[in-house]
Design a protein around this motif. Structure first.
Motif, short mmCIF file in Angstrom:
data_model
loop_
_atom_site.label_atom_id
_atom_site.label_comp_id
_atom_site.label_asym_id
_atom_site.label_seq_id
_atom_site.Cartn_x
_atom_site.Cartn_y
_atom_site.Cartn_z
N LEU A 71 0.81 -1.21 0.00
CA LEU A 71 0.00 0.00 0.00
C LEU A 71 0.84 1.27 0.00
O LEU A 71 0.30 2.36 -0.02
N ILE A 72 2.16 1.13 0.03
CA ILE A 72 3.04 2.29 -0.01
C ILE A 72 2.63 3.15 -1.20
O ILE A 72 2.39 2.65 -2.29
N THR A 73 2.58 4.45 -0.98
CA THR A 73 2.14 5.35 -2.03
C THR A 73 3.07 5.25 -3.23
O THR A 73 4.25 4.97 -3.08
N PRO A 74 2.56 5.48 -4.45
CA PRO A 74 3.42 5.37 -5.63
C PRO A 74 4.65 6.26 -5.49
O PRO A 74 4.56 7.35 -4.93
N THR A 75 5.79 5.75 -5.97
CA THR A 75 7.03 6.49 -5.83
C THR A 75 7.01 7.71 -6.75
O THR A 75 6.75 7.59 -7.93
N PRO A 76 7.31 8.88 -6.19
CA PRO A 76 7.39 10.06 -7.06
C PRO A 76 8.58 9.91 -8.01
O PRO A 76 9.52 9.19 -7.69
N ILE A 77 8.52 10.58 -9.15
CA ILE A 77 9.61 10.36 -10.11
C ILE A 77 10.77 11.32 -9.94
O ILE A 77 11.82 11.10 -10.49
N VAL A 78 10.61 12.37 -9.17
CA VAL A 78 11.77 13.27 -8.97
C VAL A 78 12.72 12.65 -7.97
O VAL A 78 12.31 12.17 -6.92
N CYS A 80 15.44 12.50 -5.04
CA CYS A 80 15.68 13.36 -3.88
C CYS A 80 16.98 14.14 -4.10
O CYS A 80 17.89 13.67 -4.78
N PRO A 81 17.08 15.34 -3.52
CA PRO A 81 18.28 16.14 -3.72
C PRO A 81 19.52 15.47 -3.12
O PRO A 81 19.39 14.63 -2.23
N LYS A 82 20.69 15.86 -3.62
CA LYS A 82 21.95 15.26 -3.12
C LYS A 82 22.08 15.48 -1.62
O LYS A 82 22.49 14.60 -0.89
N GLU A 83 21.76 16.69 -1.19
CA GLU A 83 21.76 16.92 0.25
C GLU A 83 20.33 17.18 0.70
O GLU A 83 19.67 18.11 0.22
N SER A 119 7.96 10.46 0.65
CA SER A 119 6.76 10.60 -0.19
C SER A 119 6.94 11.68 -1.25
O SER A 119 6.23 11.68 -2.25
N SER A 120 7.92 12.58 -1.08
CA SER A 120 8.01 13.70 -2.01
C SER A 120 9.05 13.50 -3.11
O SER A 120 9.12 14.26 -4.05
N CYS A 121 9.89 12.48 -2.97
CA CYS A 121 10.94 12.25 -3.98
C CYS A 121 11.38 10.80 -3.94
O CYS A 121 11.12 10.10 -2.97
N THR A 122 12.08 10.37 -4.97
CA THR A 122 12.61 9.00 -4.99
C THR A 122 13.98 8.99 -4.33
O THR A 122 14.87 9.73 -4.74
#
Ligand code: UDH
Ligand code: MN
Length: 346
Positions: A71-78, A80-83, A119-122
């Motif tokens: 049930l994990i929400t679909p992975t966002p495609i952006v 995650c930032p390096k830092e 949830s906001s980035c991969t």
């Protein structure tokens, strides 16, 4: 029969056309609700494809286990930032005697069966944290309390595995970690493994729990050793290796029963593969070790020096490829996956 007038025939025709239209619209509605929607006939967008791919990976990873993780929400495609913008640097640790597991669970309700992903980035890496354990429940509680928010601030996709040695035979940290690696890979194709003592709590979240091109030692300093490297070449406490790096060295030796030597053995394996241990800066790689005495069942291994002299000869046949054990249970608890295992005795 012959008594129907032309108006009557026309009315009949109108009725047929109406019935046909009605049937068609019912069919159209039915096909939309039964999944064969018009949408599916169109090519999926890149975003949909990404979600489908990740979902099938999760399905693959979860086959044979509870389906809740799906049930994990679909992975966002952006990516995650390096830092991560969530990092805080040095954090104040808290070893509150009244702390309860339930509180830690409530504070980490984003974690499902020991696993989390932003949830906001991969996440840039998928990381399995492996903790060898027996009868150190209090230490485990403090570690979970600090580690979950720490890893979330680092925006990692991660899972925590606690590998419990069943029975009272002499403790074997290295073999438990081999088991952890093998068992975790049954769930998911983790990129990176963190081999983590239960009593070491990281003090700074800029000490990143990700793997590098080279095996990484994360404990440069700890309170008990005045925050100095224990000794030159020390590779114990908390280390990070990529899946392939660990595979290449054939994991840990299974033959170190009791305290000491297994971490030096791993260093030798790494060096034999011409890999070079890297460490984060000393001001970040700091840990607090929860105070403890030596455990019964984990007495100093008097043979450790003898074993270390034969590593070069035996590493190929003593390791992941010879790790025999019996899994007693795999419990997917809210904050960690509890793997209880019979690893035999010396
Ligand atoms: N561990 C357990 N249960 C045990 C033994 C070991 O869970 O009974 C695990 C645990 O993750 C622990 C790790 O194995 O963090 C390493 O064991 P350790 O913490 O005993 O090792 P350390 O390097 O040596 O901390 C401690 C020696 C005790 C010295 C005390 C006197 N100054
Ligand atoms: Mn310790």
């Amino acid at each position: 029969m012959g008594i129907c007038s032309s108006t009557c025939k026309m009315l009949r025709r109108v009725k047929y056309v109406f019935l046909l239209l009605l049937t068609l619209s019912v069919l159209a509605w039915f096909s939309m609700f039964s999944g064969g929607s018009v949408k599916s006939a169109l090519a999926p967008s890149a975003a949909t494809k990404a979600v489908i791919k990740r979902d099938s990976m999760q399905d693959e990873a979860n086959s044979g286990t509870s389906k809740v993780v799906r049930l994990i929400t679909p992975t966002p495609i952006v990516e995650c930032p390096k830092e991560s913008p969530l990092l805080q640097g040095a954090v104040r640790l808290n070893f509150e005697p009244s702390l309860k597991l339930k509180e830690v669970e409530v504070e980490n309700n984003q974690v499902t069966e020991g696993r989390y992903q932003p949830s906001s980035c991969t996440a840039r890496q998928s990381v399995a944290i492996l903790i060898p354990h027996r009868s150190r429940e209090r230490h485990l509680l403090y570690l979970l309390y600090h580690l979950h928010p720490f890893l979330q601030r680092q925006q990692l996709h991660y899972a925590v595995y606690v590998i419990q040695q069943a029975g009272n035979a002499t403790f074997n940290r290295a073999k438990l970690l081999n088991v952890g690696y093998l068992e975790a890979l049954k769930d998911y194709r983790w990129d990176c493994f963190i081999f983590h003592d239960v009593d070491l709590v990281p003090e700074n979240d800029k000490n990143l729990y990700i793997c590098d091109k080279q095996p990484k030692h994360l404990v440069v300093g700890r309170n008990a050793t005045g925050y100095k490297l224990h000794y030159k070449g020390y590779f114990g406490g908390v280390t990070a290796m990529k899946r392939e790096q660990f595979r290449k060295v054939n994991g840990f030796a299974n033959t170190y029963w009791g305290w000491g030597g297994e971490d030096d053995d791993l260093r030798i394996r790494v060096e034999l593969q011409k890999m070079k241990i890297v460490r984060p800066p000393a001001d970040l790689a700091r840990y607090t070790m929860v105070f403890h005495k030596r455990d019964s069942g984990n007495e100093v291994n008097k043979d450790r020096m003898k074993l270390l002299r034969r590593t070069t000869l035996v590493w190929r046949k003593d390791g992941l490829n010879s790790c025999k054990y019996q899994t007693i249970s795999v419990d997917r608890l809210p904050l960690y996956i509890n793997v209880t295992v019979d690893i035999g005795k010396p």
